[in-house]
Design an enzyme around this catalytic site. Structure first.
Site, short mmCIF file in Angstrom:
data_model
loop_
_atom_site.label_atom_id
_atom_site.label_comp_id
_atom_site.label_asym_id
_atom_site.label_seq_id
_atom_site.Cartn_x
_atom_site.Cartn_y
_atom_site.Cartn_z
N SER A 1 24.99 -15.73 -33.94
CA SER A 1 24.40 -15.84 -32.61
C SER A 1 23.00 -16.47 -32.70
O SER A 1 22.85 -17.53 -33.30
CB SER A 1 24.37 -14.44 -31.98
OG SER A 1 24.05 -14.48 -30.63
N ASP B 1 35.40 -14.94 -27.94
CA ASP B 1 33.95 -14.97 -27.67
C ASP B 1 33.70 -15.97 -26.55
O ASP B 1 33.85 -17.17 -26.74
CB ASP B 1 33.21 -15.38 -28.94
CG ASP B 1 31.69 -15.38 -28.78
OD1 ASP B 1 31.19 -15.23 -27.65
OD2 ASP B 1 31.00 -15.53 -29.82
N HIS C 1 32.06 -11.70 -28.45
CA HIS C 1 30.92 -12.10 -29.27
C HIS C 1 30.61 -11.04 -30.33
O HIS C 1 30.17 -11.37 -31.43
CB HIS C 1 29.71 -12.32 -28.37
CG HIS C 1 28.54 -12.96 -29.06
ND1 HIS C 1 28.64 -14.14 -29.77
CD2 HIS C 1 27.24 -12.58 -29.17
CE1 HIS C 1 27.46 -14.45 -30.28
NE2 HIS C 1 26.59 -13.52 -29.93
#
Lengths: 406, 406
Positions: free
Chosen positions: A173, A340, A373
């Site tokens: 991320s 995600d 995610h």
């Protein structure tokens, strides 16, 4: 070993009990602190005259310092990525699933460094720290940071640890953005760049969710424009809502449905019942939000989301990611997760395509997962295999002495 | 027509100017009010001893009252669905695109009724109304409503208008839930049920977004547990964030990207600039949120989202939607939009599958659109065609006198 005799059952735990941590845990770890007294020029033009970074290390640095791995954390992460701070800790570090002896980031082979980023709220200099110029907490006055400021401060930390070149820089991320920025800013200091569930820049929808979260914080009357510490208040309602928004979007719709469905917290729907009905998902989210708001700084949350929004890998390269990646000299592993939707596989494929066009060596794995995610933090066989195999193939000049077989 | 003479350019608009509304507009409309003095027993067990509904009508009811259409509104909707309240109105009603002479809901053929639901904040009895028992605004004391309460109150309105059976009940989103509930509760009073971008029940993710929105409102210190009117305050910050969350999720990621991208509100990114950078999407969302919070009641927002969450078409039918739809006797049209991720096409296909299994006549159209859930309000050629053709085929016993050709 035999059980304790019955008259010992209620005795307090023995202090020197044998370690109860699993074999593949890095075990007890102690955070370390480095105070930097050379000023750091920030991207915004301001200078931090001094700053502190808190970090942890796992494994052992080998003689030629060729086995060092840097872990870059995401939005709400911190330095405590693996192991335990205390015998009685219920939960290990946030990426313990992936860091340890025999795990993908194998501490039998690698020396792993994990820090709390500048601007954080877990021990590194940030908005809750004292501004040396005023003697008061920085609060709203803490400078805006960009991903490259983190990379520059991490390079300073590498210097103090005697690490000229990372075997790998790894992040998920927002951490993946740091890893990519490392490959451009310090090409001779990174051999492998591992970018997980990340993006070269956020989409409008992603920025929008961040802005809704920030608005929840800034519209809380206890925020006081970021100077809540001076007012002895805390915008916990706003931060809690911000976290709820984040939490929903880090999970997939299907994963959430499988976990919570429409189950009620208690009781059942009845006609003729004026009690508010509560779904499990509601109390779960409220709990998550409230919990987070107790342990996280609101200004840090704003700072981290702003850094996420601003990040644009190729802004200084004529908006051409191929030109950007041509600065890099390392190998890349890119990983994404099927469900995600905040950092979708499409974003990772864009990274991969730019790398291919820039003639950089890149491996890519799109992992099936229902966990959205958050999947990058969770166990997943294929993810673990891909991750392990890639890292196992990294050449380290002088082997560190393994404590146990790996 | 020639231009005005130059000395008239700055003159104020003439009051009695010829109607400037487009030919396919229903033109000027005046809301009507009906006060019901017969008590209404609510699903929660409480009784409203009296209540008011505000509504508008477009077109003309034919002699045997066989051409009446009921419009059920969604979360933030109201009675003003088409036409203008004033010559100077800049914007027509919220579904003007679809209601008018020659439009899909053709007012040359149909008599259209659109009301503000009970619990609303646009003129029907709701949390801002005076509770006759206390002489104070209802505020937090307003009863919890379910979709079936709306349907029951709408049936009362039909009675007062002399409508025994609707030619069609039509609704998008939460409105579609009302349309489906009509088909089960009053099977002999509905000939066609049109369900657009709706669902038989919300998913956990959908409930989660609603809960985050509600938390933004209830954690605003100016909410006072719902009794802000008594405290002469208003939770506008919270309501604004709630609307921002809703707004993001009613658009598609791609649509948002196409509209806003990562464009800045002004200026450009510069290194060495400590001014907060603002993306267009951020200022747009804040504007939308702030605007909404000025015109909508916070308790109504909570009440409407709770009704959405609670709705479960088949709860009283052994959780079997087929059994539920076996109660209905009407024809169905179901419409969904490809990029709608809060009420995805999958949800509509579930409705269609249950209807087929229940041997009910159903037409289904999945419309390509990049506009997410909001697509049901926006122009779209295929949507308009499908909608028009279905309604054109509805048989109306005695033709109403068309005012113009259609």
């Amino acid at each position: 070993m035999p059980n304790s005799p019955s008259n010992d059952v209620d005795a307090p735990p023995v202090t020197e009990q044998p370690c109860r941590f699993p074999d593949d845990s890095v075990g007890l770890v102690t955070p370390q602190i480095h105070h930097f007294t050379n000023p750091l020029l920030l991207t915004c033009g301001q200078t931090l005259s001094e700053f502190t970074l808190i970090y942890e290390t796992y494994g052992r640095l080998n003689a030629d310092a060729s086995n060092a791995i840097l872990i870059c954390h995401a939005l709400s992460g911190h330095h405590h990525a693996a192991g335990f701070h205390d015998q009685n800790d219920k939960k290990p570090g946030w990426w313990d699933q992936y860091i340890g002896p025999g795990k993908p980031i194998d501490t039998n082979r690698f020396f792993v460094v994990s820090l709390n980023n500048l601007g954080g709220c877990h021990g590194s200099t940030g908005p809750t720290s004292i501004n040396p110029d005023t003697g008061e907490p920085w609060g709203s006055g803490f400078p805006l940071l960009r991903v490259r400021d983190w990379v520059n401060s991490q390079a300073r930390l590498a210097d103090t640890l005697g690490i000229q070149c990372w075997a790998a820089v790894i992040g998920g991320s927002l951490g993946g953005m740091q890893a990519m920025r490392w490959s451009l800013e310090y090409p001779d200091r990174v051999r492998h760049c591992i970018v997980i569930a990340s993006s070269m820049k956020l989409t409008a929808q992603n920025i929008a969710f961040n802005e809704a979260a920030r608005s929840a914080i800034t519209s809380d009357p206890e925020f006081f424009g970021g100077d809540y510490l001076k007012h002895h208040t805390y915008p916990k309602g706003g931060l809690s809502v911000a976290r709820m928004i984040g939490h929903i979007t880090y999970l997939s719709g299907d994963g959430m449905g499988n976990k919570f469905g429409r189950e009620l917290k208690s009781g059942s729907f009845k006609q003729g019942d004026n009690e508010p009905v509560e779904f499990q998902i509601e109390s779960y989210l409220r709990y998550q939000g409230a919990n987070f708001s107790k342990s996280f700084d609101a200004n840090t949350y704003i700072l981290m989301t702003k850094a996420l929004d601003y990040f644009d890998l190729s802004r200084e390269y004529n908006d051409n990611p191929v030109t950007a990646f041509e600065q890099s000299t390392c190998n890349f592993l890119v990983i994404s997760f099927s469900s995600d939707w905040r950092f979708s596989p499409e974003r990772s494929r864009e990274i991969v395509n730019a790398l291919i066009a820039a003639k950089r060596p890149v491996s890519y794995a799109e992992i099936d997962s229902q966990y959205g995610h958050d999947a990058f933090l969770l166990p997943n066989e294929r993810y673990q295999t891909v991750f392990s195999q890639y890292l196992n193939n990294i050449d380290i000049g002088t082997a560190s002495k393994p404590k146990t077989g790996g």
